[in-house]
Motif scaffolding. Structure first.
Motif, PDB file in Angstrom:
ATOM      1  N   LYS A  82      -8.924  -1.851  11.289  1.00 27.53           N
ATOM      2  CA  LYS A  82      -9.453  -3.055   9.016  1.00 27.53           C
ATOM      3  C   LYS A  82     -10.361  -2.406   8.408  1.00 27.53           C
ATOM      4  CE  LYS A  82      -8.045  -6.642  12.121  1.00 27.53           C
ATOM      5  NZ  LYS A  82      -7.665  -7.583  12.199  1.00 27.53           N
TER       6      LYS A  82
ATOM      7  N   GLU B 212     -10.594  -8.854   2.254  1.00 24.95           N
ATOM      8  CA  GLU B 212     -10.243  -9.579   3.455  1.00 24.95           C
ATOM      9  C   GLU B 212      -8.719  -7.860   3.627  1.00 24.95           C
ATOM     10  OE1 GLU B 212      -6.268 -11.411   6.052  1.00 24.95           O
ATOM     11  OE2 GLU B 212      -6.496 -11.332   3.458  1.00 24.95           O
ATOM     12  N   ARG B 213      -8.683  -7.399   5.405  1.00 26.07           N
ATOM     13  CA  ARG B 213      -8.584  -5.921   5.843  1.00 26.07           C
ATOM     14  C   ARG B 213      -7.935  -6.263   6.811  1.00 26.07           C
ATOM     15  NH1 ARG B 213     -11.244  -5.815   1.739  1.00 26.07           N
ATOM     16  NH2 ARG B 213     -12.567  -4.252   0.844  1.00 26.07           N
ATOM     17  N   LYS B 214      -6.767  -4.574   6.765  1.00 20.31           N
ATOM     18  CA  LYS B 214      -6.189  -5.704   7.947  1.00 20.31           C
ATOM     19  C   LYS B 214      -6.463  -4.231   8.324  1.00 20.31           C
ATOM     20  CE  LYS B 214      -3.931  -9.126   6.461  1.00 20.31           C
ATOM     21  NZ  LYS B 214      -3.368 -10.092   6.830  1.00 20.31           N
ATOM     22  N   GLY B 215      -4.904  -3.494   9.434  1.00 17.63           N
ATOM     23  CA  GLY B 215      -4.528  -3.064  10.214  1.00 17.63           C
ATOM     24  C   GLY B 215      -5.162  -2.686  10.915  1.00 17.63           C
ATOM     25  N   LYS B 216      -4.601  -1.605  11.780  1.00 12.05           N
ATOM     26  CA  LYS B 216      -6.110  -1.949  13.417  1.00 12.05           C
ATOM     27  C   LYS B 216      -7.119  -0.986  13.097  1.00 12.05           C
ATOM     28  CE  LYS B 216      -1.731   0.035  16.068  1.00 12.05           C
ATOM     29  NZ  LYS B 216      -1.308   1.520  16.692  1.00 12.05           N
TER      30      LYS B 216
ATOM     31  N   VAL C 219      -6.558  -5.098   0.782  1.00 13.10           N
ATOM     32  CA  VAL C 219      -6.109  -6.954   0.604  1.00 13.10           C
ATOM     33  C   VAL C 219      -5.841  -7.162  -0.834  1.00 13.10           C
ATOM     34  CG1 VAL C 219      -4.456  -8.866   0.579  1.00 13.10           C
ATOM     35  CG2 VAL C 219      -5.712  -7.830   2.513  1.00 13.10           C
TER      36      VAL C 219
ATOM     37  N   CYS D  21       0.279 -10.818  -2.350  1.00 11.19           N
ATOM     38  CA  CYS D  21      -0.695  -9.961  -1.382  1.00 11.19           C
ATOM     39  C   CYS D  21      -0.236  -8.781  -1.604  1.00 11.19           C
ATOM     40  CB  CYS D  21      -1.534 -10.827  -1.461  1.00 11.19           C
ATOM     41  SG  CYS D  21      -2.905 -12.226  -1.609  1.00 11.19           S
TER      42      CYS D  21
ATOM     43  N   TYR E  35      -0.510  -4.880   0.554  1.00  7.91           N
ATOM     44  CA  TYR E  35      -2.067  -4.150   1.575  1.00  7.91           C
ATOM     45  C   TYR E  35      -1.561  -2.748   2.147  1.00  7.91           C
ATOM     46  CZ  TYR E  35       0.093  -7.474   5.673  1.00  7.91           C
ATOM     47  OH  TYR E  35       0.719  -8.484   6.186  1.00  7.91           O
TER      48      TYR E  35
ATOM     49  N   SER F 194      -1.106   1.216   3.120  1.00  3.99           N
ATOM     50  CA  SER F 194      -2.251   2.277   3.871  1.00  3.99           C
ATOM     51  C   SER F 194      -2.093   3.155   2.250  1.00  3.99           C
ATOM     52  CB  SER F 194      -1.508   3.065   4.857  1.00  3.99           C
ATOM     53  OG  SER F 194      -0.474   3.722   4.117  1.00  3.99           O
TER      54      SER F 194
END
Length: 315
Positions: free
Chosen positions: A85, A79-83, A89, A42, A44, A46
């Motif tokens: 969100k 799904e979402r990541k980072g500060k 992903v 996976c 993610y 930016s």
């Protein structure tokens, strides 16, 4: 970084569709995702990272990601990541390799009777065998412990790879620029290491991914070979007509269209207001399919790496 994901991205065949992005551009975005994939395959990164990696504009990268999802090569996991969100992903679809651990199935206790033979602290023979079947045990002093044994499971190039240089990618780029160049000679020439060091020093302050490093190093090597290491011996002159006129191949058209789109003099002369690099590259690719037009632009083609002579007469 997932070696299996990168290997998969290099080998996968990119499908084409009418009105879609060029295959080399889709491959570049896929490689950038694979380069940042984890062991679960996976990624993610930016959007700004993908834009920097591929040197494309944000709109083009988003379009290509949508096409890769339609092609079934990646999928949005939700799904979402980072500060914030908000970083998506993506799962790379179809990657297979040794990086995933063995799948464990939990031991099923079929007898919940408190008075049964499975109750207590001493396991039965059957329980003991099932326990060892589902949990692999490796002796701490065994030959398979630690990363020191990993290279014997890797391809030959992965064993020798110590930096960004990828011989497979470099060979491909040099072939697209000039199919007549001897790749083996360039790799074994005494001046090769010197030019590699100079190239690394020149790009030390630039944040380029491995794919772009190999892309630009191909041009660097070809330019060095032509200008410094392939001059005729004293008293000899190159014979006119030695190079046989040729037509550009499909791969050469795609590669040189990208390079011409980034050529400052050429783009300022032939681009239209509002044209992005990708839009201009697509227009150039269509034009280069016409031998007469390719002949007309032969001067610019040679400035971006083409050698030889274009067959046909200028339009």
């Amino acid at each position: 970084m997932s070696l299996d994901a990168s290997k998969w991205a290099w080998e996968i065949k990119i499908p084409t569709k009418k009105g879609g992005a060029l295959k080399p551009l889709k491959k570049l975005v896929l490689l950038s995702l694979a380069d940042r994939a984890g062991e679960d395959h996976c990624a993610y990164p930016s959007m700004s990272r993908l834009v920097d990696d591929t040197a494309m504009d944000r709109k083009t990268v988003l379009k290509i990601i949508d096409e890769l999802i339609e092609d079934g090569l990646i999928e949005d996991t939700g799904e979402r990541k980072g500060k914030t969100k908000q970083v998506k992903v993506y799962q790379l679809v179809g990657v297979k390799g040794r990086e995933r651990g063995p799948k464990m199935e939990p031991f099923k206790d079929e007898n919940t009777d408190l008075k049964g033979t499975n109750n207590g602290t001493v396991p039965t023979t059957e329980q003991f065998q099932q326990f060892h079947e589902r949990v692999p045990t490796i002796p701490s002093k065994g030959p398979n412990v630690g990363t020191r044994n990993l290279p014997k499971n890797l391809p030959e190039e992965s064993k020798n790879k110590k930096d960004w240089l990828c011989f497979k990618k470099l060979r491909e780029e040099i072939y697209l620029a000039d199919p007549d160049l001897d790749f083996e000679y360039l790799m074994t020439a005494s001046w090769g290491d010197r030019e590699k060091r100079a190239f690394e020093i020149y790009n030390a302050d630039k944040n380029l991914c491995d794919v772009l490093m190999n892309f630009h190093f191909a041009d660097w090597l070809i330019h060095a070979y032509r200008t410094k290491y392939s001059k005729p011996a004293a008293g000899q002159q190159a014979k006119a007509g030695d190079s046989k006129p040729q037509h550009l191949t499909e791969k050469q058209i795609a590669a040189f269209a990208q390079k011409l789109a980034h050529h400052s003099e050429f783009s300022s002369k032939y681009s239209e207001p509002g044209d992005s690099y990708e839009k201009l590259a697509a227009k150039i690719a269509v034009k280069l399919e016409d031998p007469a037009q390719a002949k007309k632009w032969e001067k610019y083609l040679k400035q971006v790496g083409f050698t030889g002579t274009i067959a046909g007469e200028a339009a």
